[in-house]
Design a protein around this motif. Sequence first.
Motif, PDB file in Angstrom:
ATOM      1  N   PHE A 250       1.070  -1.278   0.279  1.00 31.43           N
ATOM      2  CA  PHE A 250       0.166  -0.090   0.176  1.00 31.43           C
ATOM      3  C   PHE A 250       1.146   0.913  -0.105  1.00 31.43           C
ATOM      4  O   PHE A 250       1.711   1.132   0.394  1.00 31.43           O
ATOM      5  CB  PHE A 250      -0.831  -0.300   1.183  1.00 31.43           C
ATOM      6  CG  PHE A 250      -1.577  -1.022   1.649  1.00 31.43           C
ATOM      7  CD1 PHE A 250      -3.430  -1.605   1.177  1.00 31.43           C
ATOM      8  CD2 PHE A 250      -1.037  -2.503   2.122  1.00 31.43           C
ATOM      9  CE1 PHE A 250      -3.529  -2.161   1.528  1.00 31.43           C
ATOM     10  CE2 PHE A 250      -2.166  -3.452   1.885  1.00 31.43           C
ATOM     11  CZ  PHE A 250      -2.890  -3.468   1.993  1.00 31.43           C
ATOM     12  N   ALA A 251       0.176   2.660  -0.435  1.00 28.26           N
ATOM     13  CA  ALA A 251       1.066   4.246  -0.430  1.00 28.26           C
ATOM     14  C   ALA A 251       0.255   4.896  -0.330  1.00 28.26           C
ATOM     15  O   ALA A 251      -0.853   5.063  -0.937  1.00 28.26           O
ATOM     16  CB  ALA A 251       1.904   3.322  -1.603  1.00 28.26           C
ATOM     17  N   LEU A 252       0.565   5.438   0.627  1.00 25.54           N
ATOM     18  CA  LEU A 252       0.092   7.050   0.685  1.00 25.54           C
ATOM     19  C   LEU A 252      -0.081   8.002  -0.676  1.00 25.54           C
ATOM     20  O   LEU A 252       1.800   8.037  -0.718  1.00 25.54           O
ATOM     21  CB  LEU A 252       0.190   7.807   2.038  1.00 25.54           C
ATOM     22  CG  LEU A 252      -0.261   6.868   3.044  1.00 25.54           C
ATOM     23  CD1 LEU A 252       0.482   7.410   4.968  1.00 25.54           C
ATOM     24  CD2 LEU A 252      -1.552   7.112   3.276  1.00 25.54           C
ATOM     25  N   PRO A 253      -0.372   8.709  -1.697  1.00 24.78           N
ATOM     26  CA  PRO A 253      -0.122   9.253  -1.795  1.00 24.78           C
ATOM     27  C   PRO A 253       0.451  10.558  -1.592  1.00 24.78           C
ATOM     28  O   PRO A 253       0.032  11.162  -1.034  1.00 24.78           O
ATOM     29  CB  PRO A 253      -1.506   9.813  -3.014  1.00 24.78           C
ATOM     30  CG  PRO A 253      -1.860   9.926  -2.080  1.00 24.78           C
ATOM     31  CD  PRO A 253      -1.700   8.347  -1.211  1.00 24.78           C
ATOM     32  N   GLY A 254       1.709  11.477  -2.409  1.00 23.11           N
ATOM     33  CA  GLY A 254       1.993  12.497  -2.077  1.00 23.11           C
ATOM     34  C   GLY A 254       2.304  13.669  -2.738  1.00 23.11           C
ATOM     35  O   GLY A 254       1.857  12.782  -4.327  1.00 23.11           O
ATOM     36  N   SER A 255       2.526  14.569  -2.401  1.00 24.50           N
ATOM     37  CA  SER A 255       3.085  15.798  -3.099  1.00 24.50           C
ATOM     38  C   SER A 255       3.859  16.206  -4.323  1.00 24.50           C
ATOM     39  O   SER A 255       4.848  14.939  -4.209  1.00 24.50           O
ATOM     40  CB  SER A 255       3.103  17.243  -2.125  1.00 24.50           C
ATOM     41  OG  SER A 255       3.544  18.115  -4.233  1.00 24.50           O
ATOM     42  N   ILE A 256       3.143  15.770  -5.779  1.00 27.11           N
ATOM     43  CA  ILE A 256       4.828  15.710  -7.017  1.00 27.11           C
ATOM     44  C   ILE A 256       6.329  17.129  -6.496  1.00 27.11           C
ATOM     45  O   ILE A 256       6.869  16.530  -6.914  1.00 27.11           O
ATOM     46  CB  ILE A 256       4.183  16.180  -8.136  1.00 27.11           C
ATOM     47  CG1 ILE A 256       3.524  18.059  -8.045  1.00 27.11           C
ATOM     48  CG2 ILE A 256       2.913  15.287  -8.826  1.00 27.11           C
ATOM     49  CD1 ILE A 256       2.899  18.334  -9.532  1.00 27.11           C
ATOM     50  N   HIS A 257       5.862  17.874  -5.937  1.00 29.73           N
ATOM     51  CA  HIS A 257       7.014  18.270  -5.124  1.00 29.73           C
ATOM     52  C   HIS A 257       8.079  18.272  -3.996  1.00 29.73           C
ATOM     53  O   HIS A 257       8.849  18.683  -3.908  1.00 29.73           O
ATOM     54  CB  HIS A 257       5.950  19.753  -5.024  1.00 29.73           C
ATOM     55  CG  HIS A 257       5.472  20.559  -6.087  1.00 29.73           C
ATOM     56  ND1 HIS A 257       6.172  20.628  -7.260  1.00 29.73           N
ATOM     57  CD2 HIS A 257       4.452  21.371  -5.974  1.00 29.73           C
ATOM     58  CE1 HIS A 257       5.262  21.571  -7.960  1.00 29.73           C
ATOM     59  NE2 HIS A 257       4.025  21.513  -7.352  1.00 29.73           N
TER      60      HIS A 257
END
Length: 365
Positions: A250-257
Amino acid sequence: MSKVLESWLRLAAVPKLGGSAVSKIISKHPPEKLLELSDFELSSIGFKPEQLAALRQPDFSIIDRCLAWCDAPDRHILSLSDPHYPFLLKQIASAPPLLFVEGDPHILTAPQIAMVGSRHASQEGLALAREFAEALAKHDVVVTSGLALGIDGRAHRGALEGQGKTVAVLGSGLEKVYPSRHRDLAKDVKENGALVSELWPWSPPKPAFFPRRNRIISGLSTGVLVVEAALKSGSLITARLALEQGREVFALPGSIHNPNARGSNGLIKQGALLVETVEDILEQVMALAGCAINHQLDIEQAQVLQEELPFPEVLANVGNEIRCVDVLAEICDQPVHEIMMKLLELELQGLVTAVPGGYVRTRRG
C-alpha cells in the motif's frame, strides 16, 4: 534450557550459513541430529570443511551468552522448529533460523501491518504515519516497523497512542538499540509488544544488517504501507521484498513537489494500492491475516493434543501402515513387553487397533 535450542544455537553459530542453506539442511535432518551424522553425510547436505569444523567445535562462548541472555525475564529465542515461530515469516525464502525476542512473542502471530518510510519525512508524512498507526491499533492490528528515525518511530508512537501493540525489528542486536535516541521508545515497544532481531543480542548495527532486517519486517506482516519514500530508499527495498513474499503493498500518495514522495508515488504507478483511509488497508488484508492465524492455531492445538495423548513416542510411530511390535520396540528403544503394555492401553483408548501382523492408528489417534 532445551537441548533442541542448544542445537539450533550451535547451527546458527556456523559461519556463512544463511537462512536458505539452513532451511535446506533442516529439511533433511533436525539440528539435534546433525552431530550424529558422519563428515561425509554433513558434506553431502551442504557443509563446507570450515563449516563442518565449526559445527563439531563451536564457539561455546556464543552459545553460553545466548542461553544466559534468554534466562532473563521477557526474553525469548524462537527457532524455526518452535511452534510459536510466526507462521507468515516461516514462509519466506530466507526465514531467519533464530529470532531473538524481548517482550511478548505471541504478538508475532497477531495480524500485522508494516509501516515504513523516510527517515527525513515531512511534517505531513509524520502526522499521517501517526494517524494511520493509531487507527490500525484501534482495529487490533499490530503495527510493525524498524525503530528508525522518521516514519518508523512515528508509526510505533502512533500505535502506542492508540492503546495498541507494536513490533520493532532491529538492524542490530537487542542489547544495542539503534538509533540510541530511540532507547526510551524501544522500552515502550517492549512493554506493549515486542522487539525482534535475528542477530546475536550484542551485535552492533552495521549497514549490511538493515536490508536483511527489512525482509523480516515485511515477512511478519500481511501487508506493507509505504508512507513517504524517496526514489532510492530502504522503504522501496521493503516494498519489493513484500511483493516477492506475496504480501500486499500500500502507499499513501504525496505531493509531486515532495522528493520524499516520489518513491511512494512510483509504487502506486507500478500497481501498489493507493490508500486514503485505514479501511482501504483493512478490507484487503484481514482475510489473509485470518488464514494465517487459523493455521497457527491449528499447529498449536495439534501440539497440545499430541502432548496430552498417552505414550506419544509409541503413538508417533504407528501410522496407517501395519507396524509390528518388534519393529516398534526397536524404533522406540524399549523392551517388547513394555511396548505391548502401551499398545494395549492405546487400543483401550481407541487410538490404535490390532490387525493381523501388528497395529495401525485409528482416525481418532
